[in-house]
Enzyme design. Structure first.
Site, PDB file in Angstrom:
ATOM      1  CB  SER A  41      17.123 -12.573 -38.568  1.00  0.00           C
ATOM      2  OG  SER A  41      17.350 -13.902 -38.212  1.00  0.00           O
ATOM      3  CB  VAL A  49       4.089 -11.599 -25.786  1.00  0.00           C
ATOM      4  CG1 VAL A  49       3.805 -13.035 -25.444  1.00  0.00           C
ATOM      5  CG2 VAL A  49       5.486 -11.215 -25.405  1.00  0.00           C
ATOM      6  CE  LYS A  80      -6.796  -2.722 -22.448  1.00  0.00           C
ATOM      7  NZ  LYS A  80      -5.336  -2.643 -22.496  1.00  0.00           N
ATOM      8  N   PRO A  98     -10.863   2.367 -16.628  1.00  0.00           N
ATOM      9  CG  PRO A  98     -12.621   3.882 -16.240  1.00  0.00           C
ATOM     10  CD  PRO A  98     -11.393   3.276 -15.588  1.00  0.00           C
ATOM     11  CG  LEU A 335      10.538  -5.058 -26.914  1.00  0.00           C
ATOM     12  CD1 LEU A 335      10.486  -6.559 -27.144  1.00  0.00           C
ATOM     13  CD2 LEU A 335       9.918  -4.698 -25.574  1.00  0.00           C
ATOM     14  CB  THR A 346       2.545   1.584 -21.702  1.00  0.00           C
ATOM     15  OG1 THR A 346       3.255   0.727 -20.813  1.00  0.00           O
ATOM     16  CG2 THR A 346       1.424   2.266 -20.968  1.00  0.00           C
ATOM     17  N   GLY A 436       3.153  13.543 -21.013  1.00  0.00           N
ATOM     18  CA  GLY A 436       2.964  12.242 -20.372  1.00  0.00           C
ATOM     19  C   GLY A 436       1.643  11.646 -20.770  1.00  0.00           C
TER      20      GLY A 436
HETATM   21  C1  LIG Z   1       5.764 -10.563 -21.505  1.00  0.00           C
HETATM   22  C2  LIG Z   1       5.484  -9.417 -22.417  1.00  0.00           C
HETATM   23  C3  LIG Z   1       4.167  -9.026 -22.630  1.00  0.00           C
HETATM   24  C4  LIG Z   1       3.891  -7.930 -23.451  1.00  0.00           C
HETATM   25  N1  LIG Z   1       2.602  -7.512 -23.589  1.00  0.00           N
HETATM   26  C5  LIG Z   1       2.358  -6.366 -24.260  1.00  0.00           C
HETATM   27  C6  LIG Z   1       1.039  -5.848 -24.373  1.00  0.00           C
HETATM   28  O1  LIG Z   1       0.059  -6.446 -23.921  1.00  0.00           O
HETATM   29  N2  LIG Z   1       0.873  -4.666 -25.010  1.00  0.00           N
HETATM   30  C7  LIG Z   1       1.911  -3.972 -25.554  1.00  0.00           C
HETATM   31  O2  LIG Z   1       1.719  -2.867 -26.075  1.00  0.00           O
HETATM   32  N3  LIG Z   1       3.156  -4.479 -25.519  1.00  0.00           N
HETATM   33  C8  LIG Z   1       3.406  -5.643 -24.888  1.00  0.00           C
HETATM   34  N4  LIG Z   1       4.673  -6.132 -24.839  1.00  0.00           N
HETATM   35  C9  LIG Z   1       5.722  -5.467 -25.582  1.00  0.00           C
HETATM   36  C10 LIG Z   1       5.648  -5.852 -27.049  1.00  0.00           C
HETATM   37  O3  LIG Z   1       5.751  -7.248 -27.184  1.00  0.00           O
HETATM   38  C11 LIG Z   1       6.788  -5.184 -27.802  1.00  0.00           C
HETATM   39  O4  LIG Z   1       6.815  -3.828 -27.506  1.00  0.00           O
HETATM   40  C12 LIG Z   1       6.582  -5.310 -29.268  1.00  0.00           C
HETATM   41  O5  LIG Z   1       6.368  -6.633 -29.634  1.00  0.00           O
HETATM   42  C13 LIG Z   1       7.763  -4.757 -30.026  1.00  0.00           C
HETATM   43  O6  LIG Z   1       8.837  -5.615 -30.002  1.00  0.00           O
HETATM   44  P1  LIG Z   1      10.052  -5.236 -30.936  1.00  0.00           P
HETATM   45  O7  LIG Z   1       9.571  -5.157 -32.345  1.00  0.00           O
HETATM   46  O8  LIG Z   1      10.753  -4.057 -30.370  1.00  0.00           O
HETATM   47  O9  LIG Z   1      11.048  -6.463 -30.739  1.00  0.00           O
HETATM   48  P2  LIG Z   1      10.972  -8.015 -31.324  1.00  0.00           P
HETATM   49  O10 LIG Z   1       9.579  -8.483 -31.437  1.00  0.00           O
HETATM   50  O11 LIG Z   1      11.906  -8.746 -30.448  1.00  0.00           O
HETATM   51  O12 LIG Z   1      11.569  -7.868 -32.761  1.00  0.00           O
HETATM   52  C14 LIG Z   1      12.960  -7.771 -32.989  1.00  0.00           C
HETATM   53  C15 LIG Z   1      13.246  -7.925 -34.466  1.00  0.00           C
HETATM   54  O13 LIG Z   1      14.645  -7.725 -34.668  1.00  0.00           O
HETATM   55  C16 LIG Z   1      15.147  -8.775 -35.472  1.00  0.00           C
HETATM   56  N5  LIG Z   1      16.553  -8.957 -35.150  1.00  0.00           N
HETATM   57  C17 LIG Z   1      17.134  -9.064 -33.943  1.00  0.00           C
HETATM   58  N6  LIG Z   1      18.461  -9.250 -34.084  1.00  0.00           N
HETATM   59  C18 LIG Z   1      18.725  -9.233 -35.407  1.00  0.00           C
HETATM   60  C19 LIG Z   1      19.892  -9.389 -36.185  1.00  0.00           C
HETATM   61  N7  LIG Z   1      21.079  -9.609 -35.641  1.00  0.00           N
HETATM   62  N8  LIG Z   1      19.778  -9.337 -37.534  1.00  0.00           N
HETATM   63  C20 LIG Z   1      18.576  -9.136 -38.135  1.00  0.00           C
HETATM   64  N9  LIG Z   1      17.429  -8.979 -37.447  1.00  0.00           N
HETATM   65  C21 LIG Z   1      17.515  -9.046 -36.096  1.00  0.00           C
HETATM   66  C22 LIG Z   1      14.285  -9.980 -35.123  1.00  0.00           C
HETATM   67  O14 LIG Z   1      14.332 -10.944 -36.118  1.00  0.00           O
HETATM   68  C23 LIG Z   1      12.915  -9.309 -35.034  1.00  0.00           C
HETATM   69  O15 LIG Z   1      12.379  -9.168 -36.332  1.00  0.00           O
HETATM   70  C24 LIG Z   1       4.958  -7.243 -24.079  1.00  0.00           C
HETATM   71  C25 LIG Z   1       6.264  -7.688 -23.914  1.00  0.00           C
HETATM   72  C26 LIG Z   1       6.544  -8.757 -23.095  1.00  0.00           C
HETATM   73  C27 LIG Z   1       7.951  -9.212 -22.917  1.00  0.00           C
END
Ligand SMILES: Cc1cc2nc3c(=O)[nH]c(=O)nc-3n(C[C@H](O)[C@H](O)[C@H](O)COP(=O)(O)OP(=O)(O)OC[C@H]3O[C@@H](n4cnc5c(N)ncnc54)[C@H](O)[C@@H]3O)c2cc1C
Length: 504
Positions: A41, A49, A80, A98, A335, A346, A436
């Site tokens: 969506s 991020v 990196k 490292p 997530l 990670t 791990g």
């Molecule tokens: C502060 C912060 C810093 C981070 N830094 C790092 C980093 O440096 N390195 C690293 O490896 N990871 C990092 N992460 C984690 C990383 O951002 C996530 O693991 C990664 O982006 C995966 O997110 P995701 O795809 O699970 O969720 P999201 O990016 O939230 O994607 C969710 C998807 O689901 C869809 N969706 C949700 N609800 C619905 C619905 N009802 N109907 C249809 N679609 C829906 C959304 O539209 C979206 O497409 C960080 C996270 C945070 C919070």
């Protein structure tokens, strides 16, 4: 008779997790008749991020057949060599974790034991000087490792710092070219089978019903399927990892890009600095019990090295993991499966680990519970061990300058970590895990970086005559400096092979 195969896979979510999963399943489960749909969506959007990675991502990209230079150009990536930790054990401290080991073992004894012995004799340099990736990172140098194991230039690995949104877009092309069908829309209803509780279909806001045999929940923190529909439950780890918020803001690049990520401990958490080709990612991960959102925003804005490129973005999270990441015919990836704060970069690795395990244990249409149990066992271990490693950074500190650090220094830690640290303190030994993510060199980097001092070194080190040992260590230190100086500057290396816009 062979069991019937899964025909329809539905992925809910198109963030990094959704598109990594779609691209990998379409490539690795490549078989006739497999139907993979991904629903996302635009209105909801992604977490936006997630920029720093660890070296394992290279094998993920390779398995998908992605060209590394093209990938880097498309995602504005930099290289990196590790993570610099500033101010963690004491204000003014700096060490790099490292991607590579310290020194070289001699007489089958790990280098750090010899180093401890030399240090007691007053004959050792800083441990960091015996690591090629650290010395190269501090000099702003980079090249890809050599393959000849005799060369010092083979003693490191590397990862990337990239724009995760661009990575998802890059993988989307890869997935769609292999038959994945994307549906735009919001899932508003999840239809469960009345008898076995399996997900039968999801219904979109415009009424479309999408049925599937297996559903992958990549819906982000909300865990729409795994929690919203199936109520898998969540284990909250805030008592060990107290940060629960982050504010993120990108800024212009004003300096040469560093081949490493920086994590600086602040008064109520830590800030990240991640240089990409076109901008620098910044953020402050903090505990809302110790700092207000306004103060966090002010702090992060005050630390920017160039003009901000967007408004600061506030994110809330609860560190922990889903009690079951694979439940019935639903697998949570990304997530939706849990969250460990980004201190050691990670999260994207955990996505990759879940995909790898899912492909290995991919079920047939009978959906054997043993596959789910094994998947959950492996993923639980991945999470638990990364958790312990992260807790170590917070707990092994001497800082007493703020209430947050007093809390971290004195909090109870998981038993598994307490026992591991005790063994290291006693004999300088890193107890080994069978599974791990983080191996001995990583634990050593953080133990020593956080000023944990072993009481003894391996007595087998004493077999090496002290003069010979001091000479060998000094020769190694000087060879590392010399080799690092032959490497290209990080920016020049990027310009030559993978500058954004240079490759398509
Ligand atoms: C502060 C912060 C810093 C981070 N830094 C790092 C980093 O440096 N390195 C690293 O490896 N990871 C990092 N992460 C984690 C990383 O951002 C996530 O693991 C990664 O982006 C995966 O997110 P995701 O795809 O699970 O969720 P999201 O990016 O939230 O994607 C969710 C998807 O689901 C869809 N969706 C949700 N609800 C619905 C619905 N009802 N109907 C249809 N679609 C829906 C959304 O539209 C979206 O497409 C960080 C996270 C945070 C919070």
């Amino acid at each position: 008779m062979a069991a019937a195969q899964i025909q329809k896979i539905v992925i809910v979510g198109g963030g990094t997790a959704g598109w990594m999963t779609a691209a990998a399943l379409a490539t690795l489960l490549d078989r006739a008749g497999l139907d993979i749909r991904l629903i996302e969506s635009e209105e909801i959007g992604t977490v936006g991020v997630g920029e720093a990675t660890i070296p394992h991502i290279r094998s993920f990209n390779q398995r998908l057949g992605l060209d590394e230079n093209a990938f880097m150009a498309r995602t504005q990536a930099t290289f990196k060599l590790g993570i610099e930790f500033r101010d963690w054990a004491r204000l003014g401290d700096s060490y790099i974790h490292p991607f590579g080991a310290y020194g070289r073992s001699m007489d089958r004894v790990g280098f750090h034991h010899h180093w401890l012995r030399l240090r007691r004799a007053g004959a050792a340099a800083d441990l960091q000087d015996y690591s090629l990736p650290i010395v190269a990172a501090r000099m702003g140098r980079f090249q890809r490792p050599e393959t000849d194991p005799r060369s010092l230039l083979s003693t490191f690995s590397y990862a990337f710092q990239f724009d995760a949104g661009l990575y998802a877009a890059f993988l989307r092309e890869h997935a769609e070219a292999r038959g994945v069908v994307r549906r735009e829309g919001k899932v508003v209803e999840v239809d469960l089978h009345p008898e076995n509780g399996h997900i039968r279909a999801v219904v979109l806001d415009r009424g479309e019903r999408i049925e599937g045999d297996v559903f992958i929940d990549c819906s982000g923190f909300r865990g729409l399927l795994i929690e919203g529909a199936l109520k898998a439950g969540y284990e909250d780890w805030t008592q060990w990892l107290p940060c629960d918020r982050a504010v993120a803001v990108p800024c212009d690049t004003v300096e040469p890009s560093t081949p490493y990520t920086r994590a600086t401990a602040l008064e109520a958490g830590w800030s990240w600095r991640i240089p990409l080709q076109h901008r620098v990612g910044n953020g402050y991960v903090y505990s809302s019990a110790f700092l207000s959102d306004d103060a966090a925003v002010e702090r992060v804005m005050g630390r920017l090295e160039g003009p901000a490129r967007a408004e600061p973005r506030l994110l809330r999270f609860t560190t922990g993991r889903r009690r079951r990441q694979w439940m019935r015919n639903c697998v949570a990836i990304g997530l939706s499966s849990g969250f460990l704060e980004p201190l050691e970069s990670t999260s994207i690795h955990l996505i990759q680990a879940a995909i790898t395990n899912l492909v290995e244990l991919f079920p047939d249409a009978a959906l054997d519970l043993a596959d789910a149990d094994e998947f959950n066992r492996i993923m639980d271990l991945e999470y638990d061990r990364i958790r312990d490693f992260l807790v170590l950074h917070y707990n092994a500190t001497e800082r007493d300058d703020t209430p947050f650090w007093n809390h971290c220094r004195t909090m109870a830690v998981p038993d598994s970590l307490r026992e591991k640290v005790a063994l290291f303190k006693e004999r300088g030994v890193v107890s080994r895990y069978r599974d791990g993510l983080f191996l001995e060199p990583s634990w050593l980097a953080v133990y020593f970086g956080q000023r944990i001092e072993p009481d003894a070194y391996d007595p087998l080190s004493d077999r090496v005559p002290s003069d010979a040992l001091a000479e060998a260590a000094e020769a190694l230190r000087s060879a590392i400096r010399k080799e690092a100086a032959t490497m290209s500057s990080h920016d020049a290396f990027i310009r030559a092979c993978c500058a954004a816009g240079a490759t398509s």
